[in-house]
Design an enzyme around this catalytic site. Structure first.
Site, short mmCIF file in Angstrom:
data_model
loop_
_atom_site.label_atom_id
_atom_site.label_comp_id
_atom_site.label_asym_id
_atom_site.label_seq_id
_atom_site.Cartn_x
_atom_site.Cartn_y
_atom_site.Cartn_z
N LYS A 31 1.27 -1.10 0.14
CA LYS A 31 0.28 -0.01 0.21
C LYS A 31 0.97 1.44 -0.12
O LYS A 31 1.50 1.18 0.69
CB LYS A 31 -1.38 0.13 1.45
CG LYS A 31 -1.79 -1.13 1.12
CD LYS A 31 -2.89 -1.28 0.16
CE LYS A 31 -4.30 -2.10 0.71
NZ LYS A 31 -5.76 -1.70 -0.83
N ASP A 38 -0.46 -0.20 -4.44
CA ASP A 38 -1.75 -0.29 -4.45
C ASP A 38 -1.78 1.44 -3.70
O ASP A 38 -1.93 1.14 -2.36
CB ASP A 38 -2.46 -0.94 -3.86
CG ASP A 38 -4.37 -1.12 -3.79
OD1 ASP A 38 -4.45 -0.09 -4.76
OD2 ASP A 38 -5.09 -1.48 -3.24
N GLU A 83 -1.51 0.62 -8.74
CA GLU A 83 -2.83 0.05 -8.59
C GLU A 83 -3.76 1.52 -8.40
O GLU A 83 -3.25 2.12 -7.05
CB GLU A 83 -3.46 -1.10 -8.02
CG GLU A 83 -4.49 -0.87 -7.76
CD GLU A 83 -5.20 -2.48 -6.58
OE1 GLU A 83 -6.65 -2.55 -6.67
OE2 GLU A 83 -3.70 -2.76 -6.43
N ASP A 88 -8.75 -0.54 -9.94
CA ASP A 88 -9.08 -0.81 -9.65
C ASP A 88 -10.45 -0.64 -9.79
O ASP A 88 -11.84 -0.64 -9.91
CB ASP A 88 -8.86 -1.65 -8.18
CG ASP A 88 -9.09 -2.24 -7.16
OD1 ASP A 88 -10.72 -3.02 -7.64
OD2 ASP A 88 -8.80 -2.43 -5.95
N LYS A 116 -12.51 -7.72 -9.79
CA LYS A 116 -13.28 -8.03 -8.28
C LYS A 116 -14.66 -8.48 -8.42
O LYS A 116 -15.42 -7.14 -9.17
CB LYS A 116 -13.24 -7.17 -7.19
CG LYS A 116 -11.75 -7.15 -6.51
CD LYS A 116 -12.08 -5.96 -5.38
CE LYS A 116 -10.31 -5.50 -5.55
NZ LYS A 116 -10.03 -4.62 -4.36
#
Length: 354
Positions: free
Chosen positions: A164, A189, A214, A239, A263
């Protein structure tokens, strides 16, 4: 191979995480989900998991809201229905606006039922292979814990590690750490945290050694994602921006990203997700399967999705004991030599143990 839904059950599950999951958006210390169990007239059970969070920090859906929609809106549309194919559930739910996570949980259970009715593992039922799925883990922790957590993940055999990041992350430190693991693939991310910052702030992370970054900007900031893609060597992956097939088409048309995270909870279930997979195959857009700090039911569906030959990048697949002292499925999901073996039992291949 039609199935008729005779009963629908909803069970809340809440457990503390073994260690906090920290992002720029939220600190998650406990996870609550709703497990959906569908029963058909032949006594088979299909399982789904609603991955909405308790507050709307990731999407607008919440545990409480999605539970209401599933029980009061979607269940009446599905109960006593004879379904000729699993995508019939998506058709039945089409009159309900939004609420993709609620729809996905119900539809996942339908697909599990159909695979069991066919006597096939879900991964074969959806057109996947029986090959083991490479395992990837997310490291979401305070900066002082990053190095030890990465080493722990490598020791556990993970081949891909996602970190992250935010504008305040130490790019130089991350570059130094990543260079210590030349055989490990690293993703970044950002959870949209670079919105409101100049492109130069994001560009500091272009030399770190990430395979992709991301969601650097918020969902609808397509132009900023396009500009980042044009100027950076590191691939841009979307995402939160991708909630439907139409969003994927927009990404390609506007050249706003190189890669898409799949997802099912965010997309609304198997039917929409498989449409998106086919589109990405045609457009030669790379994909991988993302995680939602989920329990084993959702993860089992995701493993089946990741078995599709079109999906080549390593997704968010950690062992059951990564987040939980005890998962809600048996047997538990295990990582062996960097891979997860797919169950060959019908449906998702796991028993619910709650």
């Amino acid at each position: 191979m039609a199935v008729t839904i005779s009963d629908i059950q909803f069970d809340p599950v809440k457990q503390p995480l073994k260690q906090p999951f920290l992002t720029v958006l939220q600190r998650v210390e406990a996870r609550e989900v709703t497990i959906v169990t569908l029963r058909d007239t032949d006594g088979r059970e299909g399982y789904g998991e609603c991955v909405a969070f308790d507050t709307p920090w990731y999407t607008e859906e919440t545990v409480a809201g999605s539970r209401f929609v599933m029980e009061q809106v979607l269940a009446p549309l599905l109960i006593d229905q004879r379904l000729a194919e699993p995508s019939d559930a998506d058709r039945l739910f089409s009159s309900v606006k939004g609420n993709r996570m609620a729809k996905a949980a119900m539809e996942m259970a339908v697909w599990d039922l159909f695979a069991k009715s066919a006597g096939l593992p879900l991964h074969l039922f959806v057109g996947g292979t029986a090959e083991p799925v490479p395992a990837g883990v997310v490291v979401a922790a305070e900066s002082g814990e990053i190095e030890s957590r990465i080493q722990q993940a490598v020791d556990c055999g993970y081949r891909r590690i996602k970190l992250k990041i935010s504008p305040t992350s130490d790019a130089a430190l991350l570059e130094k750490v990543i260079k210590n693991y030349p055989d490990t693939s690293f993703y970044a991310d950002a959870n949209g945290s670079f919105s409101g910052h100049r492109l130069e702030v994001l560009q500091k992370f272009d030399q770190v050694g990430f395979s992709l970054i991301e969601q650097p900007y918020e969902e609808q900031q397509w132009i900023l994602h396009r500009d980042a893609r044009k100027t950076m060597k590191t691939q841009i992956c979307l995402d939160e921006s991708i909630a439907s097939l139409e969003d994927a088409k927009r990404m390609v048309e506007q050249q706003a990203g190189d890669i898409i995270v799949l997802k099912m909870g965010r997309l609304g279930g198997w039917t929409e997700t498989l449409k998106l997979v086919e589109f990405c195959r045609q457009q030669q857009v790379e994909m991988w399967v993302g995680g939602m700090i989920e329990f084993g039911i959702s993860k089992a569906h995701n493993l089946a999705l990741a078995s599709l030959p079109e999906i080549k990048l390593t997704g968010d697949f950690s062992a059951s004991d990564h987040f939980w002292k005890k998962d809600i499925i048996a047997p538990e999901i295990r990582v062996e030599q960097g891979e997860i073996k797919l169950s060959q039992d019908p449906g998702i291949g796991y028993r619910l143990t709650i």
